[in-house]
Design an enzyme around this catalytic site. Structure first.
Site, PDB file in Angstrom:
ATOM      1  N   LYS A 172     -29.392  13.559  30.192  1.00  0.00           N
ATOM      2  CA  LYS A 172     -29.703  12.267  30.835  1.00  0.00           C
ATOM      3  C   LYS A 172     -28.399  11.664  31.326  1.00  0.00           C
ATOM      4  CE  LYS A 172     -30.628   7.969  28.550  1.00  0.00           C
ATOM      5  NZ  LYS A 172     -31.445   7.267  27.530  1.00  0.00           N
ATOM      6  N   SER A 197     -27.291  12.144  26.144  1.00  0.00           N
ATOM      7  CA  SER A 197     -27.172  11.045  27.094  1.00  0.00           C
ATOM      8  C   SER A 197     -25.703  10.967  27.504  1.00  0.00           C
ATOM      9  CB  SER A 197     -27.627   9.756  26.408  1.00  0.00           C
ATOM     10  OG  SER A 197     -27.411   8.640  27.226  1.00  0.00           O
ATOM     11  N   GLY A 246     -32.217   6.757  21.530  1.00  0.00           N
ATOM     12  CA  GLY A 246     -31.162   6.610  20.532  1.00  0.00           C
ATOM     13  C   GLY A 246     -30.271   5.436  20.872  1.00  0.00           C
TER      14      GLY A 246
HETATM   15  O1  OSB Z   1     -30.484   3.008  27.037  1.00  0.00           O
HETATM   16  O2  OSB Z   1     -30.977   4.710  25.920  1.00  0.00           O
HETATM   17  C1  OSB Z   1     -30.202   3.766  26.124  1.00  0.00           C
HETATM   18  C2  OSB Z   1     -27.129   4.006  23.839  1.00  0.00           C
HETATM   19  C3  OSB Z   1     -26.933   2.667  23.546  1.00  0.00           C
HETATM   20  C4  OSB Z   1     -27.762   1.726  24.116  1.00  0.00           C
HETATM   21  C5  OSB Z   1     -28.799   2.123  24.976  1.00  0.00           C
HETATM   22  C6  OSB Z   1     -29.013   3.458  25.263  1.00  0.00           C
HETATM   23  C7  OSB Z   1     -28.137   4.410  24.706  1.00  0.00           C
HETATM   24  C8  OSB Z   1     -28.215   5.842  24.987  1.00  0.00           C
HETATM   25  C9  OSB Z   1     -27.596   6.766  23.957  1.00  0.00           C
HETATM   26  O3  OSB Z   1     -28.640   6.304  26.028  1.00  0.00           O
HETATM   27  C10 OSB Z   1     -28.586   7.645  23.294  1.00  0.00           C
HETATM   28  C11 OSB Z   1     -28.010   8.311  22.058  1.00  0.00           C
HETATM   29  O4  OSB Z   1     -27.995   7.686  20.978  1.00  0.00           O
HETATM   30  O5  OSB Z   1     -27.585   9.455  22.174  1.00  0.00           O
HETATM   31 MG    MG Z   2     -32.325   3.687  27.880  1.00  0.00          MG
END
Ligand code: OSB
Ligand code: MG
Length: 370
Positions: A163, A137, A292
């Site tokens: 993403k 992400s 995550g």
């Molecule tokens: O929206 O998926 C989310 C991290 C913190 C809060 C919300 C989100 C996220 C991520 C990170 O997209 C995903 C990761 O832990 O790699």
């Molecule tokens: Mg999300």
């Protein structure tokens, strides 16, 4: 039978290797509340996914610390013996909401349950894989060249899916740039609820870039408007924030609010609730993947085990430890192998607390006899 003896809470703060920016703000460090339960001399660990402020969710590390200390702890003291981690839900039922606080306690119970049976957790959950497809992400970047360089470096590490975090003003341009540079990349976007139906023309433009999904474009509590938007787009809508329980997942699917669900055990109130969503998704043929929350190794391990279930069919927001932290509080670190994260094979979560690092990053802790 699991006979609970002690409950400990640890508040830790770990610097992130790079700041993580989303439509709701930027994080430079990860604050996490860790739960440890002791039973029959075995210690089980859970990580609360609530953040330092009420941005992703209304829960925070402080609300979770309060609810676990003042409300969950007395319920545990009154009901010390558990046949199975799924029994916790009934014991905690008097507490409304606070899904992330409850989930962290349930996670510790699952770890104990699997450790006592000397089995890796995924085998007890019904997992069917020994490695799960990774994904990364990518937070909102200062400019397009930095974004392209960031994506390029993750691809060179072998991530099979990227993403992009988007928000109004950082959407069509970055998506077009990444798509032009990497035409075959499995690419998705996550808005964390930053748009409204008035932005439909922007969202419709995103429809032209062959995205795997559009994650949580609209308000965190909304289902109806997502259903309306979904009818106007060919890119599938995936819900994250809006799915707070199996009940909500059933409503979302009945309304056609999403075609894909991002499962975060913490957001939905625990692994048992995530299992209920999994059963529903199998029945409704709805693809799932594991989201995550920049977890430490404790929370990441639980996510990796959960992602081995048969209904989790899309790449996850599960990245190698070094993408988040220079040093984690659990060992061994998670690594990428052929675009996958291998599932820990030792009992329970299959990771061990590194007490040195835990105590170094710990800002508060407390232990109670139950
Ligand atoms: O929206 O998926 C989310 C991290 C913190 C809060 C919300 C989100 C996220 C991520 C990170 O997209 C995903 C990761 O832990 O790699
Ligand atoms: Mg999300």
């Amino acid at each position: 039978m699991i006979r609970l003896e002690r409950l400990s809470l640890f508040l830790v703060e770990l610097p992130l290797v790079s700041p993580f920016a989303t439509s709701f703000g930027e994080e430079r460090a990860k604050q996490a509340l860790l739960v440890a339960l002791t039973a029959d001399g075995v210690m089980g660990w859970g990580e609360c996914v609530a953040g330092s402020g009420p941005w992703y969710s209304w829960e925070t590390v402080e609300t979770a610390r309060y609810v676990i200390s003042e409300h969950i702890r007395p319920l545990l003291s009154g009901h010390k013996a558990f046949e199975h981690p799924c029994d916790l839900g009934r014991v905690l039922a008097p507490i409304r909401g606070h899904a992330m606080a409850k989930a962290a306690v349930e996670a510790a119970l699952w770890d104990i349950y699997a450790r006592l049976q000397r089995k890796p957790l995924y085998q007890l959950l019904g997992g069917v894989r020994e490695a799960v497809p990774a994904g990364v992400s990518v937070g909102i970047q200062p400019d397009i060249p930095t974004l392209l360089a960031t994506v390029e470096s993750f691809l060179s590490e072998g991530y099979p899916r990227v993403k992009l975090k988007i928000k109004p003003g950082w959407d069509v341009e970055p998506v077009r740039a990444v798509r032009e540079r990497f035409p075959d990349l499995l690419l998705s976007v996550d808005a964390n609820g930053a748009y409204t139906l008035e932005d439909r023309s922007t969202l419709r433009e995103l429809d032209r870039y062959g995205l795997l999904m559009l994650e949580q474009p609209l308000h965190f509590e909304d289902l109806l408007e997502h259903a309306e938007l979904g009818r106007e787009l060919s890119t599938p809508i995936c819900l994250d924030e809006s799915i707070t329980s199996a009940r909500r997942a059933r409503e979302a699917l009945a309304l056609g609010a999403c075609r894909i669900i991002n499962v975060k055990q913490g957001r939905v109130g625990g692994v048992s609730e995530a299992l209920a969503i999994h059963a529903l998704a199998l029945e409704r043929k709805t693809p799932l993947w594991c989201g995550g929350m920049l977890e430490t190794g404790i929370g990441r391990a639980l996510n990796v085990h959960l992602a081995t279930l048969p209904g989790f069919t899309l790449p996850h927001d599960l990245s190698a430890t070094k993408r988040y932290f220079r040093e984690d509080i659990a060992d061994p670190p998670f690594e990428l192998r052929d675009g996958h994260i291998p599932v820990p094979q030792r009992p329970g979560l299959g990771v061990e607390i590194n007490w040195d690092r835990l105590l170094r990053s710990c800002t508060w802790s407390r232990t109670w006899k139950l």
